[in-house]
Scaffold this motif. Structure first.
Motif, PDB file in Angstrom:
ATOM      1  N   PHE A 122      -3.087  70.700  18.866  1.00 30.90           N
ATOM      2  CA  PHE A 122      -3.558  69.702  19.838  1.00 30.90           C
ATOM      3  C   PHE A 122      -4.987  70.026  20.283  1.00 30.90           C
ATOM      4  O   PHE A 122      -5.265  70.199  21.474  1.00 30.90           O
ATOM      5  CB  PHE A 122      -2.583  69.599  21.036  1.00 30.90           C
ATOM      6  CG  PHE A 122      -1.138  69.500  20.606  1.00 30.90           C
ATOM      7  CD1 PHE A 122      -0.719  68.466  19.774  1.00 30.90           C
ATOM      8  CD2 PHE A 122      -0.204  70.453  20.980  1.00 30.90           C
ATOM      9  CE1 PHE A 122       0.597  68.382  19.332  1.00 30.90           C
ATOM     10  CE2 PHE A 122       1.121  70.381  20.550  1.00 30.90           C
ATOM     11  CZ  PHE A 122       1.518  69.342  19.723  1.00 30.90           C
ATOM     12  N   ASP A 123      -5.887  70.126  19.304  1.00 31.70           N
ATOM     13  CA  ASP A 123      -7.308  70.391  19.544  1.00 31.70           C
ATOM     14  C   ASP A 123      -7.517  71.639  20.407  1.00 31.70           C
ATOM     15  O   ASP A 123      -8.388  71.664  21.273  1.00 31.70           O
ATOM     16  CB  ASP A 123      -7.990  69.182  20.202  1.00 31.70           C
ATOM     17  CG  ASP A 123      -7.919  67.942  19.316  1.00 31.70           C
ATOM     18  OD1 ASP A 123      -8.019  68.093  18.083  1.00 31.70           O
ATOM     19  OD2 ASP A 123      -7.750  66.839  19.863  1.00 31.70           O
ATOM     20  N   GLU A 132      -5.409  72.974  22.607  1.00 36.30           N
ATOM     21  CA  GLU A 132      -4.743  73.003  23.920  1.00 36.30           C
ATOM     22  C   GLU A 132      -3.571  73.974  23.949  1.00 36.30           C
ATOM     23  O   GLU A 132      -3.278  74.575  24.973  1.00 36.30           O
ATOM     24  CB  GLU A 132      -4.242  71.601  24.304  1.00 36.30           C
ATOM     25  CG  GLU A 132      -5.304  70.770  25.020  1.00 36.30           C
ATOM     26  CD  GLU A 132      -4.854  69.343  25.203  1.00 36.30           C
ATOM     27  OE1 GLU A 132      -3.685  69.119  25.555  1.00 36.30           O
ATOM     28  OE2 GLU A 132      -5.696  68.448  24.967  1.00 36.30           O
ATOM     29  N   SER A 161       0.084  61.516  12.795  1.00 34.14           N
ATOM     30  CA  SER A 161      -0.794  60.517  13.422  1.00 34.14           C
ATOM     31  C   SER A 161      -0.763  59.167  12.705  1.00 34.14           C
ATOM     32  O   SER A 161      -1.010  58.133  13.323  1.00 34.14           O
ATOM     33  CB  SER A 161      -2.230  61.050  13.503  1.00 34.14           C
ATOM     34  OG  SER A 161      -2.828  61.066  12.229  1.00 34.14           O
ATOM     35  N   LYS A 181     -15.056  66.273  12.180  1.00 32.01           N
ATOM     36  CA  LYS A 181     -14.612  67.547  12.752  1.00 32.01           C
ATOM     37  C   LYS A 181     -15.283  67.719  14.119  1.00 32.01           C
ATOM     38  O   LYS A 181     -16.447  68.134  14.195  1.00 32.01           O
ATOM     39  CB  LYS A 181     -15.037  68.671  11.793  1.00 32.01           C
ATOM     40  CG  LYS A 181     -14.200  69.909  11.896  1.00 32.01           C
ATOM     41  CD  LYS A 181     -14.584  70.880  10.808  1.00 32.01           C
ATOM     42  CE  LYS A 181     -14.323  72.300  11.225  1.00 32.01           C
ATOM     43  NZ  LYS A 181     -12.917  72.600  11.443  1.00 32.01           N
ATOM     44  N   ASN A 182     -14.578  67.339  15.151  1.00 32.70           N
ATOM     45  CA  ASN A 182     -15.148  67.421  16.502  1.00 32.70           C
ATOM     46  C   ASN A 182     -14.012  67.419  17.529  1.00 32.70           C
ATOM     47  O   ASN A 182     -13.478  66.366  17.890  1.00 32.70           O
ATOM     48  CB  ASN A 182     -16.092  66.223  16.722  1.00 32.70           C
ATOM     49  CG  ASN A 182     -16.834  66.325  18.039  1.00 32.70           C
ATOM     50  OD1 ASN A 182     -16.271  66.738  19.051  1.00 32.70           O
ATOM     51  ND2 ASN A 182     -18.098  65.947  18.033  1.00 32.70           N
ATOM     52  N   ASP A 183     -13.640  68.630  17.990  1.00 31.30           N
ATOM     53  CA  ASP A 183     -12.514  68.763  18.929  1.00 31.30           C
ATOM     54  C   ASP A 183     -12.734  67.981  20.218  1.00 31.30           C
ATOM     55  O   ASP A 183     -11.807  67.366  20.743  1.00 31.30           O
ATOM     56  CB  ASP A 183     -12.287  70.242  19.284  1.00 31.30           C
ATOM     57  CG  ASP A 183     -11.427  70.955  18.254  1.00 31.30           C
ATOM     58  OD1 ASP A 183     -10.778  70.264  17.439  1.00 31.30           O
ATOM     59  OD2 ASP A 183     -11.415  72.197  18.257  1.00 31.30           O
ATOM     60  N   HIS A 204     -11.712  64.726  19.740  1.00 33.00           N
ATOM     61  CA  HIS A 204     -10.363  64.703  19.137  1.00 33.00           C
ATOM     62  C   HIS A 204     -10.387  64.230  17.687  1.00 33.00           C
ATOM     63  O   HIS A 204      -9.563  63.402  17.282  1.00 33.00           O
ATOM     64  CB  HIS A 204      -9.406  63.850  19.981  1.00 33.00           C
ATOM     65  CG  HIS A 204      -9.345  64.285  21.415  1.00 33.00           C
ATOM     66  ND1 HIS A 204      -8.801  65.491  21.804  1.00 33.00           N
ATOM     67  CD2 HIS A 204      -9.811  63.698  22.543  1.00 33.00           C
ATOM     68  CE1 HIS A 204      -8.919  65.622  23.110  1.00 33.00           C
ATOM     69  NE2 HIS A 204      -9.532  64.557  23.590  1.00 33.00           N
ATOM     70  N   ASP A 205     -11.331  64.751  16.902  1.00 33.48           N
ATOM     71  CA  ASP A 205     -11.404  64.459  15.465  1.00 33.48           C
ATOM     72  C   ASP A 205     -11.188  62.977  15.141  1.00 33.48           C
ATOM     73  O   ASP A 205     -10.200  62.611  14.474  1.00 33.48           O
ATOM     74  CB  ASP A 205     -10.357  65.287  14.689  1.00 33.48           C
ATOM     75  CG  ASP A 205     -10.665  66.776  14.693  1.00 33.48           C
ATOM     76  OD1 ASP A 205     -11.764  67.158  15.114  1.00 33.48           O
ATOM     77  OD2 ASP A 205      -9.794  67.547  14.260  1.00 33.48           O
ATOM     78  N   PRO A 206     -12.098  62.099  15.562  1.00 35.04           N
ATOM     79  CA  PRO A 206     -11.894  60.670  15.296  1.00 35.04           C
ATOM     80  C   PRO A 206     -11.945  60.326  13.807  1.00 35.04           C
ATOM     81  O   PRO A 206     -12.655  60.986  13.035  1.00 35.04           O
ATOM     82  CB  PRO A 206     -13.062  60.004  16.030  1.00 35.04           C
ATOM     83  CG  PRO A 206     -14.104  61.062  16.117  1.00 35.04           C
ATOM     84  CD  PRO A 206     -13.373  62.366  16.251  1.00 35.04           C
ATOM     85  N   ARG A 219       3.751  73.193  16.391  1.00 40.48           N
ATOM     86  CA  ARG A 219       3.404  72.026  17.225  1.00 40.48           C
ATOM     87  C   ARG A 219       4.621  71.545  17.999  1.00 40.48           C
ATOM     88  O   ARG A 219       4.539  71.199  19.165  1.00 40.48           O
ATOM     89  CB  ARG A 219       2.914  70.861  16.340  1.00 40.48           C
ATOM     90  CG  ARG A 219       1.583  71.070  15.667  1.00 40.48           C
ATOM     91  CD  ARG A 219       1.080  69.768  15.020  1.00 40.48           C
ATOM     92  NE  ARG A 219      -0.067  69.998  14.170  1.00 40.48           N
ATOM     93  CZ  ARG A 219       0.014  70.179  12.851  1.00 40.48           C
ATOM     94  NH1 ARG A 219       1.179  70.135  12.230  1.00 40.48           N
ATOM     95  NH2 ARG A 219      -1.081  70.396  12.145  1.00 40.48           N
TER      96      ARG A 219
END
Ligand code: TYD
Length: 236
Positions: free
Chosen positions: A35-36, A38, A100, A123-125, A128-130, A215
């Protein structure tokens, strides 16, 4: 080759310089995140299993014509890889609908996908990795059109090879994520291939043998990774 200072530390791996600019040391840690970032836990032996698992898969792919960054294992948790400029785009192939895709499109969980679905994610936490497409990648300069096309071709070639490898060991390769980089201007497979970045189900029972166990708090995460490794013949 001498290991030097740490260059970068990601969620599960760290990268160290060496005395040769063309190579870095990839160090697989026991940190496990979802979860990015979390949810984070230490799972004992995960670094070692993923390092050896990744070495086995990368060698298998290289032997079958996929250019990879992998050079050699140096100890239980570390490998030498080419020092690439990473492309900040994740390539995902899905053979079975889950995760997803199901949340996004409302399709049936477990549905077989024929032909397989291909997706790009940035790739961008923090974002949230769009999901992105080829136009975003080219317009924003994350990769050149020719390299995007190579990444796609290689990701499908990996699918053909690994679907069979896992099927022969009684597993379904449900989906997976690959990352690529540039070395001397050429596209190579980078990052890692391990149960952290793919979904594998037992072909008979559909038991989850990958990071979904972490997860979803199902337990037995490392035992499942070890089982997958044993079934495909990774020396642990
Ligand atoms: P996906 O179903 O999009 O993600 P989620 O974990 O949110 O359900 O993931 C498809 C496959 O790609 C799955 O095996 C996990 C992997 N993946 C990663 O390892 N990291 C990522 O950042 C993304 C987007 C996918």
């Amino acid at each position: 080759m001498e290991k030097k200072q740490e260059l970068y530390s990601g969620k599960a791996k760290s990268v160290f310089a060496t005395d040769n600019d063309d190579f870095v040391v990839l160090s697989f840690r026991d940190d496990t995140s979802a979860f990015d970032g979390e949810k984070v836990e230490q799972l004992s032996r995960k670094g070692e299993i993923n390092n050896k698992f990744n070495a086995f898969i990368m060698q298998y792919l290289a032997d079958n014509g996929v250019p990879t960054h992998f050079e050699s294992l140096i100890n239980d948790t570390e490998s030498v890889v080419k020092n690439m400029a990473m492309i900040p785009v994740e390539c995902v192939v899905r053979n079975v609908a889950t995760g997803s895709l199901v949340r996004r499109l409302g399709v049936e969980d477990g549905m077989e996908l024929n032909p397989p679905v291909f997706e790009f994610f940035l790739k961008n936490d923090a974002l949230h990795d769009p999901m992105v497409n080829e136009f975003h990648i080219e317009t924003f300069g994350w990769a050149k059109a020719g390299d995007v096309s190579k990444m796609k071709d290689l990701t499908f070639k990996v699918n053909t090879l690994l679907k069979q490898l896992f099927a022969d060991a009684g597993m379904v390769l449900v989906d997976y994520k690959l990352e690529f980089g540039l070395f001397n201007g050429e596209v190579y497979l980078g990052d890692e291939f391990s149960p952290d970045g793919c979904r594998l189900w037992d072909a008979q029972t559909r038991k989850k043998l990958d990071k979904d166990r972490f997860r979803q708090g199902l337990g037995g995460v490392i035992e499942a990774y070890e089982e997958v490794a044993r079934r495909i013949g990774v020396p642990l």
